[in-house]
Motif scaffolding. Structure first.
Motif, PDB file in Angstrom:
ATOM      1  N   ALA A  35     -19.822  38.118   9.821  1.00  0.00           N
ATOM      2  CA  ALA A  35     -19.215  37.097   8.961  1.00  0.00           C
ATOM      3  C   ALA A  35     -18.126  37.673   8.075  1.00  0.00           C
ATOM      4  O   ALA A  35     -17.231  36.956   7.631  1.00  0.00           O
ATOM      5  CB  ALA A  35     -20.289  36.431   8.104  1.00  0.00           C
ATOM      6  N   ALA A  36     -18.193  38.969   7.806  1.00  0.00           N
ATOM      7  CA  ALA A  36     -17.218  39.617   6.919  1.00  0.00           C
ATOM      8  C   ALA A  36     -16.013  40.188   7.666  1.00  0.00           C
ATOM      9  O   ALA A  36     -15.086  40.695   7.038  1.00  0.00           O
ATOM     10  CB  ALA A  36     -17.902  40.726   6.129  1.00  0.00           C
ATOM     11  N   ALA A  37     -16.011  40.085   8.973  1.00  0.00           N
ATOM     12  CA  ALA A  37     -14.951  40.709   9.773  1.00  0.00           C
ATOM     13  C   ALA A  37     -13.551  40.265   9.355  1.00  0.00           C
ATOM     14  O   ALA A  37     -12.619  41.067   9.365  1.00  0.00           O
ATOM     15  CB  ALA A  37     -15.172  40.437  11.259  1.00  0.00           C
ATOM     16  N   GLY A  38     -13.390  39.025   8.971  1.00  0.00           N
ATOM     17  CA  GLY A  38     -12.074  38.523   8.572  1.00  0.00           C
ATOM     18  C   GLY A  38     -11.564  39.090   7.266  1.00  0.00           C
ATOM     19  O   GLY A  38     -10.390  38.938   6.941  1.00  0.00           O
ATOM     20  N   ALA A  39     -12.423  39.762   6.508  1.00  0.00           N
ATOM     21  CA  ALA A  39     -12.027  40.325   5.212  1.00  0.00           C
ATOM     22  C   ALA A  39     -11.535  41.762   5.324  1.00  0.00           C
ATOM     23  O   ALA A  39     -11.147  42.357   4.325  1.00  0.00           O
ATOM     24  CB  ALA A  39     -13.205  40.259   4.238  1.00  0.00           C
ATOM     25  N   LEU A  40     -11.525  42.324   6.526  1.00  0.00           N
ATOM     26  CA  LEU A  40     -11.068  43.702   6.699  1.00  0.00           C
ATOM     27  C   LEU A  40      -9.566  43.800   6.457  1.00  0.00           C
ATOM     28  O   LEU A  40      -8.807  42.906   6.848  1.00  0.00           O
ATOM     29  CB  LEU A  40     -11.383  44.193   8.116  1.00  0.00           C
ATOM     30  CG  LEU A  40     -12.857  44.383   8.445  1.00  0.00           C
ATOM     31  CD1 LEU A  40     -13.019  44.652   9.941  1.00  0.00           C
ATOM     32  CD2 LEU A  40     -13.447  45.508   7.621  1.00  0.00           C
ATOM     33  N   PRO A  41      -9.127  44.883   5.839  1.00  0.00           N
ATOM     34  CA  PRO A  41      -7.683  45.061   5.638  1.00  0.00           C
ATOM     35  C   PRO A  41      -6.990  45.393   6.968  1.00  0.00           C
ATOM     36  O   PRO A  41      -7.632  45.817   7.926  1.00  0.00           O
ATOM     37  CB  PRO A  41      -7.606  46.241   4.673  1.00  0.00           C
ATOM     38  CG  PRO A  41      -8.857  46.998   4.916  1.00  0.00           C
ATOM     39  CD  PRO A  41      -9.908  45.979   5.290  1.00  0.00           C
ATOM     40  N   ARG A  42      -5.709  45.232   6.973  1.00  0.00           N
ATOM     41  CA  ARG A  42      -4.913  45.589   8.144  1.00  0.00           C
ATOM     42  C   ARG A  42      -5.093  47.085   8.418  1.00  0.00           C
ATOM     43  O   ARG A  42      -5.202  47.883   7.481  1.00  0.00           O
ATOM     44  CB  ARG A  42      -3.452  45.257   7.860  1.00  0.00           C
ATOM     45  CG  ARG A  42      -2.581  45.240   9.096  1.00  0.00           C
ATOM     46  CD  ARG A  42      -1.195  44.861   8.746  1.00  0.00           C
ATOM     47  NE  ARG A  42      -0.600  46.057   8.111  1.00  0.00           N
ATOM     48  CZ  ARG A  42       0.487  46.049   7.409  1.00  0.00           C
ATOM     49  NH1 ARG A  42       1.123  44.942   7.186  1.00  0.00           N
ATOM     50  NH2 ARG A  42       0.973  47.168   6.896  1.00  0.00           N
ATOM     51  N   HIS A  43      -5.089  47.466   9.699  1.00  0.00           N
ATOM     52  CA  HIS A  43      -5.296  48.869  10.046  1.00  0.00           C
ATOM     53  C   HIS A  43      -4.583  49.201  11.355  1.00  0.00           C
ATOM     54  O   HIS A  43      -4.353  48.333  12.193  1.00  0.00           O
ATOM     55  CB  HIS A  43      -6.787  49.191  10.139  1.00  0.00           C
ATOM     56  CG  HIS A  43      -7.553  48.181  10.939  1.00  0.00           C
ATOM     57  ND1 HIS A  43      -8.073  47.044  10.381  1.00  0.00           N
ATOM     58  CD2 HIS A  43      -7.855  48.115  12.244  1.00  0.00           C
ATOM     59  CE1 HIS A  43      -8.676  46.321  11.311  1.00  0.00           C
ATOM     60  NE2 HIS A  43      -8.552  46.944  12.452  1.00  0.00           N
ATOM     61  N   GLY A 182     -14.881  50.142  -4.130  1.00  0.00           N
ATOM     62  CA  GLY A 182     -15.865  49.238  -3.572  1.00  0.00           C
ATOM     63  C   GLY A 182     -15.623  47.752  -3.560  1.00  0.00           C
ATOM     64  O   GLY A 182     -16.405  46.997  -4.110  1.00  0.00           O
ATOM     65  N   ARG A 183     -14.572  47.299  -2.881  1.00  0.00           N
ATOM     66  CA  ARG A 183     -14.321  45.871  -2.746  1.00  0.00           C
ATOM     67  C   ARG A 183     -15.319  45.281  -1.754  1.00  0.00           C
ATOM     68  O   ARG A 183     -15.398  45.734  -0.612  1.00  0.00           O
ATOM     69  CB  ARG A 183     -12.884  45.652  -2.264  1.00  0.00           C
ATOM     70  CG  ARG A 183     -12.501  44.205  -2.088  1.00  0.00           C
ATOM     71  CD  ARG A 183     -11.034  44.080  -1.720  1.00  0.00           C
ATOM     72  NE  ARG A 183     -10.613  44.864  -0.568  1.00  0.00           N
ATOM     73  CZ  ARG A 183     -10.756  44.452   0.695  1.00  0.00           C
ATOM     74  NH1 ARG A 183     -11.316  43.312   0.975  1.00  0.00           N
ATOM     75  NH2 ARG A 183     -10.314  45.223   1.682  1.00  0.00           N
ATOM     76  N   PRO A 184     -16.107  44.268  -2.159  1.00  0.00           N
ATOM     77  CA  PRO A 184     -17.047  43.653  -1.221  1.00  0.00           C
ATOM     78  C   PRO A 184     -16.301  42.992  -0.063  1.00  0.00           C
ATOM     79  O   PRO A 184     -15.255  42.381  -0.262  1.00  0.00           O
ATOM     80  CB  PRO A 184     -17.782  42.602  -2.041  1.00  0.00           C
ATOM     81  CG  PRO A 184     -17.512  42.953  -3.467  1.00  0.00           C
ATOM     82  CD  PRO A 184     -16.202  43.669  -3.491  1.00  0.00           C
ATOM     83  N   LEU A 185     -16.846  43.123   1.128  1.00  0.00           N
ATOM     84  CA  LEU A 185     -16.290  42.425   2.282  1.00  0.00           C
ATOM     85  C   LEU A 185     -16.979  41.073   2.345  1.00  0.00           C
ATOM     86  O   LEU A 185     -18.072  40.956   2.905  1.00  0.00           O
ATOM     87  CB  LEU A 185     -16.512  43.225   3.556  1.00  0.00           C
ATOM     88  CG  LEU A 185     -15.771  44.551   3.648  1.00  0.00           C
ATOM     89  CD1 LEU A 185     -16.111  45.253   4.951  1.00  0.00           C
ATOM     90  CD2 LEU A 185     -14.280  44.347   3.515  1.00  0.00           C
ATOM     91  N   ALA A 186     -16.373  40.081   1.749  1.00  0.00           N
ATOM     92  CA  ALA A 186     -16.957  38.738   1.715  1.00  0.00           C
ATOM     93  C   ALA A 186     -16.668  38.042   3.033  1.00  0.00           C
ATOM     94  O   ALA A 186     -15.666  38.302   3.693  1.00  0.00           O
ATOM     95  CB  ALA A 186     -16.367  37.949   0.554  1.00  0.00           C
TER      96      ALA A 186
END
Length: 189
Positions: A35-43, A182-186
């Motif tokens: 569910a948090a996959a969309g919150a990942l930063p660009r890489h 520590g930014r939460p991956l919401a």
């Protein structure tokens, strides 16, 4: 400038029991990661530590990650598979020494200083590269990266709280690192 995002894996049974062990994420934890996959930063480049927990989290996040042996968890030697409570009851002085002295490795594995050196070498290999690196890594590896990047005393290692499924971001060049904690991956909406 290099941008390194270290994502901590989801909680599993071993972590909940404070056991020096590796296990894949359970179904609930894997769904939370998905569910948090969309919150990942660009890489540009993606790595994972070799543990089942990190590889399972990377998979649940939908990442096709290369395994980076340099990001393996702290080697706790003969304590592997045991709980901290069990080791503490049987060898309280060894645990006290380990927690107080970053050079100590009473378990026959790796000291915190050795972990910081290993993780620091991996981090410095990316310094100055114009890449966005994403890596799923155990909390101990993230702590070691922070100790190295910020040039803080290794004795602070245990005082750094790294929550599950959070992103710790380092950016830098020429051996100078900046930190975003520590930014939460919401879950994405």
């Amino acid at each position: 400038m290099a941008r390194i995002t270290l994502v901590t894996p989801v909680v599993n049974a071993a972590l909940r029991q404070v056991r020096f062990d590796d296990a894949p994420p359970d179904a609930t934890a894997a769904r939370r990661a998905g569910a948090a996959a969309g919150a990942l930063p660009r890489h540009d480049v993606i790595f994972t530590a070799p543990s089942e927990r990190c590889r399972g989290t990377a998979s649940a996040l939908g990442l096709d990650a290369a395994v980076a042996p340099e990001l393996r968890d702290l080697d706790v030697g003969r304590w592997r598979g045991r709980s901290l409570d069990d080791v503490g009851r049987q060898a309280p002085q060894e645990v006290a020494d380990w927690l107080a002295d970053p050079a100590a490795a009473p378990h026959g594995g790796e000291s915190l200083l050795e972990l910081v050196e290993r993780v620091g070498a991996w981090l410095e290999a990316w310094s100055g590269r114009e890449r966005r690196v994403l890596a799923v890594a155990e909390p101990a590896v993230v702590r070691a990266a922070l100790v190295h990047a910020l040039a803080i005393p290794a004795r602070t290692f245990w005082r750094l709280d790294v929550a599950p499924l959070t992103a710790t971001e380092l950016s830098g060049r020429s051996g100078r690192w900046n930190l975003r904690c520590g930014r939460p991956l919401a879950a994405s909406r």
